[in-house]
Every structure is written in structure tokens, then in C-alpha cells.
Design a protein around this motif. Structure first.
Motif, PDB file in Angstrom:
ATOM      1  N   UNK A 152       0.818  -1.218   0.000  1.00 31.32           N
ATOM      2  CA  UNK A 152       0.000   0.000   0.000  1.00 31.32           C
ATOM      3  C   UNK A 152       0.847   1.262   0.000  1.00 31.32           C
ATOM      4  N   UNK A 153       1.986   1.276   0.716  1.00 34.49           N
ATOM      5  CA  UNK A 153       2.818   2.479   0.740  1.00 34.49           C
ATOM      6  C   UNK A 153       3.619   2.633  -0.556  1.00 34.49           C
ATOM      7  N   UNK A 154       3.872   1.532  -1.241  1.00 37.25           N
ATOM      8  CA  UNK A 154       4.492   1.630  -2.563  1.00 37.25           C
ATOM      9  C   UNK A 154       3.551   2.305  -3.542  1.00 37.25           C
ATOM     10  N   UNK A 155       2.275   1.956  -3.476  1.00 36.56           N
ATOM     11  CA  UNK A 155       1.268   2.627  -4.304  1.00 36.56           C
ATOM     12  C   UNK A 155       1.181   4.107  -3.932  1.00 36.56           C
ATOM     13  N   UNK A 156       1.236   4.393  -2.633  1.00 40.66           N
ATOM     14  CA  UNK A 156       1.182   5.785  -2.187  1.00 40.66           C
ATOM     15  C   UNK A 156       2.355   6.585  -2.754  1.00 40.66           C
ATOM     16  N   UNK A 157       3.542   6.007  -2.731  1.00 41.38           N
ATOM     17  CA  UNK A 157       4.725   6.721  -3.226  1.00 41.38           C
ATOM     18  C   UNK A 157       4.634   7.018  -4.717  1.00 41.38           C
ATOM     19  N   UNK A 158       3.891   6.229  -5.450  1.00 40.94           N
ATOM     20  CA  UNK A 158       3.734   6.499  -6.877  1.00 40.94           C
ATOM     21  C   UNK A 158       2.911   7.761  -7.126  1.00 40.94           C
ATOM     22  N   UNK A 159       2.249   8.271  -6.074  1.00 44.82           N
ATOM     23  CA  UNK A 159       1.529   9.539  -6.175  1.00 44.82           C
ATOM     24  C   UNK A 159       2.420  10.724  -5.791  1.00 44.82           C
ATOM     25  N   UNK A 160       3.682  10.460  -5.484  1.00 42.21           N
ATOM     26  CA  UNK A 160       4.572  11.483  -4.925  1.00 42.21           C
ATOM     27  C   UNK A 160       5.710  11.861  -5.865  1.00 42.21           C
ATOM     28  N   UNK A 161       5.508  11.719  -7.161  1.00 41.17           N
ATOM     29  CA  UNK A 161       6.607  11.923  -8.113  1.00 41.17           C
ATOM     30  C   UNK A 161       7.115  13.363  -8.142  1.00 41.17           C
ATOM     31  N   UNK A 162       6.316  14.322  -7.660  1.00 38.30           N
ATOM     32  CA  UNK A 162       6.748  15.724  -7.683  1.00 38.30           C
ATOM     33  C   UNK A 162       7.789  16.017  -6.599  1.00 38.30           C
ATOM     34  N   UNK A 189       4.755  -7.406 -11.532  1.00 37.35           N
ATOM     35  CA  UNK A 189       4.574  -5.988 -11.863  1.00 37.35           C
ATOM     36  C   UNK A 189       3.163  -5.715 -12.365  1.00 37.35           C
ATOM     37  N   UNK A 190       2.655  -6.615 -13.235  1.00 39.40           N
ATOM     38  CA  UNK A 190       1.319  -6.412 -13.801  1.00 39.40           C
ATOM     39  C   UNK A 190       0.230  -6.758 -12.792  1.00 39.40           C
ATOM     40  N   UNK A 191       0.369  -7.869 -12.092  1.00 39.26           N
ATOM     41  CA  UNK A 191      -0.692  -8.313 -11.190  1.00 39.26           C
ATOM     42  C   UNK A 191      -0.787  -7.447  -9.938  1.00 39.26           C
ATOM     43  N   UNK A 192       0.345  -6.921  -9.487  1.00 41.21           N
ATOM     44  CA  UNK A 192       0.336  -6.093  -8.281  1.00 41.21           C
ATOM     45  C   UNK A 192       0.134  -4.620  -8.599  1.00 41.21           C
ATOM     46  N   UNK A 193       0.228  -4.271  -9.877  1.00 39.99           N
ATOM     47  CA  UNK A 193       0.022  -2.902 -10.346  1.00 39.99           C
ATOM     48  C   UNK A 193       0.955  -1.911  -9.655  1.00 39.99           C
ATOM     49  N   UNK A 194       2.183  -2.328  -9.454  1.00 40.73           N
ATOM     50  CA  UNK A 194       3.220  -1.479  -8.871  1.00 40.73           C
ATOM     51  C   UNK A 194       4.364  -1.388  -9.865  1.00 40.73           C
ATOM     52  N   UNK A 195       4.888  -0.167 -10.052  1.00 39.47           N
ATOM     53  CA  UNK A 195       5.947   0.026 -11.034  1.00 39.47           C
ATOM     54  C   UNK A 195       7.175  -0.827 -10.786  1.00 39.47           C
ATOM     55  N   UNK A 196       7.561  -0.980  -9.510  1.00 43.56           N
ATOM     56  CA  UNK A 196       8.740  -1.779  -9.176  1.00 43.56           C
ATOM     57  C   UNK A 196       8.484  -2.494  -7.849  1.00 43.56           C
ATOM     58  N   UNK A 213       6.654  -2.665   8.750  1.00 40.83           N
ATOM     59  CA  UNK A 213       7.130  -3.581   7.707  1.00 40.83           C
ATOM     60  C   UNK A 213       6.653  -3.107   6.335  1.00 40.83           C
ATOM     61  N   UNK A 214       5.385  -2.708   6.227  1.00 42.90           N
ATOM     62  CA  UNK A 214       4.849  -2.232   4.953  1.00 42.90           C
ATOM     63  C   UNK A 214       5.538  -0.943   4.520  1.00 42.90           C
ATOM     64  N   UNK A 215       5.853  -0.060   5.479  1.00 42.47           N
ATOM     65  CA  UNK A 215       6.566   1.177   5.155  1.00 42.47           C
ATOM     66  C   UNK A 215       7.950   0.859   4.604  1.00 42.47           C
ATOM     67  N   UNK A 216       8.698   0.044   5.317  1.00 40.51           N
ATOM     68  CA  UNK A 216      10.075  -0.255   4.916  1.00 40.51           C
ATOM     69  C   UNK A 216      10.127  -0.967   3.570  1.00 40.51           C
ATOM     70  N   UNK A 217       9.143  -1.799   3.301  1.00 40.66           N
ATOM     71  CA  UNK A 217       9.115  -2.517   2.027  1.00 40.66           C
ATOM     72  C   UNK A 217       8.983  -1.552   0.850  1.00 40.66           C
ATOM     73  N   UNK A 218       8.437  -0.364   1.106  1.00 40.99           N
ATOM     74  CA  UNK A 218       8.236   0.610   0.036  1.00 40.99           C
ATOM     75  C   UNK A 218       9.432   1.535  -0.159  1.00 40.99           C
ATOM     76  N   UNK A 219      10.351   1.547   0.811  1.00 34.21           N
ATOM     77  CA  UNK A 219      11.406   2.571   0.830  1.00 34.21           C
ATOM     78  C   UNK A 219      12.662   2.139   0.085  1.00 34.21           C
ATOM     79  N   UNK A 220      13.431   3.146  -0.319  1.00 34.89           N
ATOM     80  CA  UNK A 220      14.752   2.900  -0.906  1.00 34.89           C
ATOM     81  C   UNK A 220      15.830   2.830   0.166  1.00 34.89           C
ATOM     82  N   UNK A 221      15.682   3.647   1.219  1.00 38.98           N
ATOM     83  CA  UNK A 221      16.705   3.730   2.266  1.00 38.98           C
ATOM     84  C   UNK A 221      16.043   3.927   3.626  1.00 38.98           C
TER      85      UNK A 221
END
Length: 326
Positions: free
Chosen positions: A124-134, A199-206, A151-159
């Protein structure tokens, strides 16, 4: 900012680092308050504004999660609030976020067994970050736990950055974080491997696990001055300080940062700031921008200047580490 040990200054560091990157490095920064205690929200806005957020039904971090709990998919919008004093945006925290722990825990178990719905919830937080490209940077303020929200937060993060106090409990916390991250990564990858086209089934860019260590910051050490007048930590802290780089390298470094020197791992040290933190909290301003109108008097002006230099070195070193890991 992540450490499952509490009381290490995570929120204070996060808000000041975010503000420094915005004001001194001209970065566009969003803070997401993912701690159900909402400390970042309270640090960035006065009490009347915070009360208005909830009484008027403002968009919060829970607004992102709530549709998932109703089986309606992900939120397609992002409505942050602007903190003019800090020069950054905030996705407002919400105590109701804590109600999602069970949902995220259940769907995590199902997702790691290859269930698409379970993995989509976990992301869910990975999807949220895709709204933050600006934004140049998105910082998550997190509670001190190894629970399903974090755990969900960290899974979405780069660092992630680890603020820590110089005591044996912080060293044990590093070991706990390492064990948890290794287990989470293994189980998450097993879930991904069970899906034909993640990528397609989860609808997440990465959907890959991308998390790396960005460095650590030591907090609130006690010092005395040596014969040259330079500050020196007392012996109890010196023993811990000598052990920290080794514990970090053994537990938190991965293939993305295999050769980081001790001085790169250690982003900086923040000494006890006495009354400056309460002044920052009451004025809702970064510590490095406090002035006489905020209650700063006497020798505390030099402490404000000192903190400006310290947080400047931390932000510069962090930017260097992130650039070097790419």
C-alpha cells in the motif's frame, strides 16, 4: 527514520533534516506520518490546526489505507498539508492507522504464500509513493516497533536512517532490525516468486525489495572537554561508540553499500540540546531557525548556530551516501 528502540529522537531528527534539505538544498520534501502516535503532525503544526485536521475530516494517512480495509482498492489521491515554518509538506498522521495492524499482518501471511490480494495490501505504501513523483524526498516517520505497519513502510522505501542513543539497548535494536529485515525480505521474495507477472498483477511500477541502509545518527551523548578544549564523550559512551560501526556493518550493510567507511556510515552526532527542543516544539519551527522571538536567550544562540552546522553536515553526508549507492 527507523529504530525499534524508542526515545532516540526520530521525529526531531526527521523534521529538522527534512526542513534543512528543503531550505538549504532547495529540495521538495514530503513527510508521511506513519506513526499512530502522530508525533510528526504535532511537531509541524500548532494544537489548534491539529485539532481542526480531525474535527473537519481532513485527508490523513488513514484515508489511504481505509479503502483497502473495505475491499475498494487504493486511494488515487494525495492531499498533504503545507507546514510553512518548516517549508515542507505533510501527509497528516492518524491514530486510526493503528487499527490496520491486524489487516496488514493477515494479508502479509497470505501474500508471502503467493496470494495477490495479500501482496497488494502489503504494497500500500508503494502505491502511495507512486503519487509522490513531484517530490525529491519522501520521509516516513515511524513508531518504535517491528510490527506490520512499519514492515509495509520499509518494504516501500529505498533507504532507512537509524537514529540511536549510545547504549547497549540500541546495539541490540540494530541486531533485531537485521534479523527482521532478513526474514521479511526472504518471505516477500518467496511471495513474488509465486506470481507469474508481479509488476502487472500487483500494479506497482517496481515491486522488488529495494531497501538499503543510509547511515546512522547518534543522539544525546554526554561529553567532557579534553586538554585542548575539544568535547570528548565520557568512557561509558566511548565503549559503545567504538562498537557501533562494527555492529552496523555486520547487520545492516548489503551489496548496495559494501565498502562504506565508518565516517560515511556515521552521519553525525547530535548532543543534548537542553531547552532548544521544547522551544522548537512550542514554536513549530526547525531548531536551526529559532530566534529571540521564539524564546532563545544568551548562550542558546550559539547552540542554535551549532545545530545548524550539525544538521548541515548530516544532510550533506546523507546526500553523498545516497548518490554513492546508485
Amino acid at each position: 527514520m527507523f529504530n525499534n528502540k524508542g526515545g532516540v529522537g526520530k521525529t526531531t531528527l526527521l523534521c529538522n533534516l527534512a526542513a534543512h534539505l528543503a531550505s538549504r538544498h532547495n529540495k521538495k520534501v514530503l513527510v508521511i506520518d506513519a506513526d499512530p502516535q502522530c508525533n510528526a503532525t504535532q511537531s509541524l503544526f500548532d494544537d489548534e490546526t491539529v485539532e481542526a485536521f480531525y474535527s473537519r475530516g481532513k485527508f490523513t494517512v488513514y484515508s489511504v489505507v481505509q479503502p483497502l480495509s473495505r475491499g475498494k482498492g487504493f486511494s488515487k489521491v494525495l492531499r498533504p498539508e503545507r507546514s510553512s515554518n518548516f517549508g515542507i509538506d505533510l501527509l497528516v498522521g492518524d491514530p486510526e492507522l493503528g487499527l490496520t495492524e491486524d489487516l496488514l499482518a493477515t494479508d502479509w501471511v497470505q501474500g508471502t504464500a503467493g496470494d495477490v490480494r495479500g501482496l497488494r495490501t502489503t504494497l500500500l505504501f508503494s502505491h502511495l509513493l507512486e503519487l509522490c513523483e513531484e517530490y525529491d524526498f519522501v520521509f516516513f516517520d515511524m513508531g518504535p516497533s517491528l510490527g506490520s505497519i512499519n514492515r509495509a513502510v520499509l518494504l516501500s522505501c529505498d533507504y532507512f536512517i537509524t537514529p540511536m542513543s549510545l547504549d547497549i539497548f540500541s546495539l541490540k535494536a540494530i541486531e533485531n532490525i537485521s534479523k527482521s529485515l532478513r526474514t521479511w525480505k526472504l518471505r516477500y521474495q518467496r511471495g513474488l516468486d509465486a506470481i507469474v507477472d508481479p509488476k502487472e498483477e500487483l500494479e506497482v511500477g517496481d515491486p522488488r525489495w529495494r531497501l538499503s541502509f543510509g547511515g546512522y545518527v547518534t543522539q544525546q551523548y554526554t561529553f567532557k572537554r579534553d586538554s585542548d578544549g575539544q568535547p570528548r564523550p565520557v568512557k561509558a559512551f566511548e565503549r559503545i561508540m567504538r562498537r557501533v560501526p562494527e555492529v552496523i556493518k555486520e547487520n545492516l550493510l548489503d551489496e548496495s553499500m559494501p565498502d562504506m567507511a565508518d565516517e560515511d556510515l556515521h552521519l553525525g552526532s547530535i548532543p543534548t540540546l537542553h531547552s532548544l527542543v521544547p522551544l522548537s516544539q512550542s514554536s513549530r519551527k526547525p531548531i536551526f531557525e529559532l530566534s529571540g522571538s521564539d524564546g532563545v536567550v544568551g548562550a542558546h544562540f550559539s547552540k542554535v548556530r551549532e545545530f545548524d552546522q550539525i544538521i548541515g553536515k548530516i544532510s550533506t553526508k546523507l546526500l553523498s551516501n545516497l548518490e554513492g549507492s546508485r
